[in-house]
Design an enzyme around this catalytic site. Sequence first.
Site, short mmCIF file in Angstrom:
data_model
loop_
_atom_site.label_atom_id
_atom_site.label_comp_id
_atom_site.label_asym_id
_atom_site.label_seq_id
_atom_site.Cartn_x
_atom_site.Cartn_y
_atom_site.Cartn_z
N MET A 14 2.64 10.34 6.38
CA MET A 14 1.98 10.53 5.09
C MET A 14 0.83 9.53 4.98
SD MET A 14 1.90 12.25 2.23
CE MET A 14 3.50 13.01 1.97
N HIS A 15 -0.39 10.02 5.14
CA HIS A 15 -1.57 9.17 4.99
C HIS A 15 -2.45 9.77 3.90
CE1 HIS A 15 -4.23 11.89 7.33
NE2 HIS A 15 -3.12 12.17 8.00
N ALA A 16 -3.63 9.24 3.68
CA ALA A 16 -4.46 9.58 2.53
C ALA A 16 -4.77 11.07 2.39
CB ALA A 16 -5.75 8.77 2.56
#
Length: 86
Positions: A14-16
């Site tokens: 889960m990144h930007a």
Amino acid sequence: MVSKSLTFNGPQGMHARPAGALVKKAKEFESKIELVYNGNSFNAKAITKLLSAGIKSGAEITVTADGPDEEKALESVSEFISNIVD
């Protein structure tokens, strides 16, 4: 309240980019939507909360929805998460 367990398959965790897209999807619904990971709940409508969760690729998460459109919210957000590829 309804919930569904699934595997997060985003290859980079889960990144930007996926977090921002998930927040946008979750805000389409009136219900409170949360992701549960490692025993902690994270508001799916707050990007900072999602990024702080540290969700890795292959992680088991639970999506919960509580409110007037909870069934539709759970179905839509779960499907969205299942299709994250970046």
